[in-house]
Scaffold this motif. Structure first.
Motif: not given
Ligand code: COI
Length: 356
Positions: A135-137, A195-197, A302-304
């Motif tokens: 579950l991606y948050i 920055v995560k923007t 996180t996503a990959v």
């Molecule tokens: C993540 O890996 O959670 C990210 O934020 C990358 C996203 C841009 C897919």
């Protein structure tokens, strides 16, 4: 501040076939919302409510000047049915660092973390069961004050949405093809690269589209000044196995301080690999692969999670790692260890897991 939980009115159908899950297309029933208004003393309202669209004033500052930040973390289903968050506090702390740089209000770390946990508890049956899914948050903050002057907003919405996901890339752990941009840059010294923007990602789209048109999965960004040193890839940090050591770009303000990057460096060190946080040059990639010194490359995020690279192209030169299709041994081992910890198959010796 109290967290109010509003009743759920119209639950969505649950996912029945997890093999159909993609990345970030489906959202759960509820969302967490925190409201900030300087005139009302700051953060003043926190609620979990049904997932629904916002009403935003067309003059809301985020829509004009992109004052926005976000995070990404995951909840995993474990064999005993429990749910595990991976290093969630690190994400909240980084969220606040991003907020600070973007002149946005910081959240109370413990309150926000507890509210996220409560949201996951309520949405527990949205955490998928199959290995490789999660579950991606997505915590996000946007500037909502209706105002066209360029200055920090006095009103914000901070919200968290949840999305059951499978692998980020359609090919799963299959190696990706990377195009190295010799023209576009992602971030310069003193800018917002770390920055995560959203703006960083918006600025990357043009090059990513060009790369996709040429058949590549992602763009590898070089430093803005000399366009020589490797920085990071669109949605991930990048690591190389060079002379048997793990080499990755140092954190000097232009790349994201990835939590997966941090975790992989720890696990690699524990597996006996020497770590070199130094800038690798494009020439080193090509000469390294051609001479056999560079044997593996992978992205982290996180996503990959961990994403092997099979091929790099720069201008008219291409190098293929191995056969371009097989995940390297070290990459595979690090992937297995990290995901093993996340899914509860490998002991968590670092206190990275927070069970719900
Ligand atoms: C993540 O890996 O959670 C990210 O934020 C990358 C996203 C841009 C897919």
């Amino acid at each position: 501040m109290e967290l109010t939980v509003l009743p759920l009115t119209d639950p969505k159908p649950r996912v029945t076939d997890e093999s159909q899950l993609a990345f970030g297309r489906l959202f759960s029933d509820r969302m967490l919302i925190l409201e900030f208004d300087r005139a009302k003393g700051g953060w003043h309202e926190a609620r979990i409510q049904p997932y629904q669209p916002f009403v935003l004033d067309p003059a809301a500052m985020v829509l004009h000047y992109a004052q926005e930040i976000f995070e990404g973390l995951k909840a995993f289903r474990r064999p005993d049915g429990s749910i595990a968050l991976f290093r969630p506090k690190d994400n909240v702390v980084r969220f606040n660092r991003s907020a600070h740089r973007m002149c946005m209000p910081e959240v109370d770390v413990d309150f926000f973390l507890d509210a996220i946990k409560e949201l996951i508890r309520l949405e527990a049956d949205w955490v998928p069961n199959s290995r490789g899914t999660s579950l991606y948050i997505r915590p996000t903050m946007i500037a909502t004050e209706p105002m066209l002057g360029v200055r920090p907003s006095d009103q914000y919405l901070c919200y968290v949405i949840l999305s059951p996901v499978a692998a980020y890339y359609k090919g799963g752990l299959a190696p990706v093809k990377i195009w190295i941009s010799d023209h576009y840059v992602r971030a310069a010294n003193g800018g917002t690269g770390e920055v995560k923007t959203g703006g960083n990602y918006a600025a990357s789209l043009y090059a990513a589209r060009e790369a996709a048109e040429k058949g590549y999965d992602q763009v590898l960004w070089l430093d803005a000044k000399n366009k020589q040193q490797v920085e990071e890839v669109g949605s991930m940090n990048i690591c190389f196995i060079y002379d048997g050591k793990l080499v990755t770009s140092p954190l000097h303000g232009t790349i994201l301080d990835g939590i997966t990057r941090r975790s992989i460096l720890t696990l690699a060190k524990e597996a006996g690999l020497e770590i070199e946080e130094r800038a690798l040059s494009v020439d080193e990639i090509f000469e390294g692969v051609e001479s056999g010194r560079l044997t593996e490359a992978f992205g982290t995020g996180t996503a990959v999670v961990v994403s092997p690279v099979g091929e790099f192209t720069y201008r008219d030169r291409t190098v293929v790692l191995g056969d371009g299709k097989t995940t390297g041994e070290i990459t595979r081992k690090l992937y297995d260890t990290l995901t093993g910890i996340q899914y509860g198959e490998v002991p968590d010796n670092h206190d990275w897991i927070v069970t719900i």
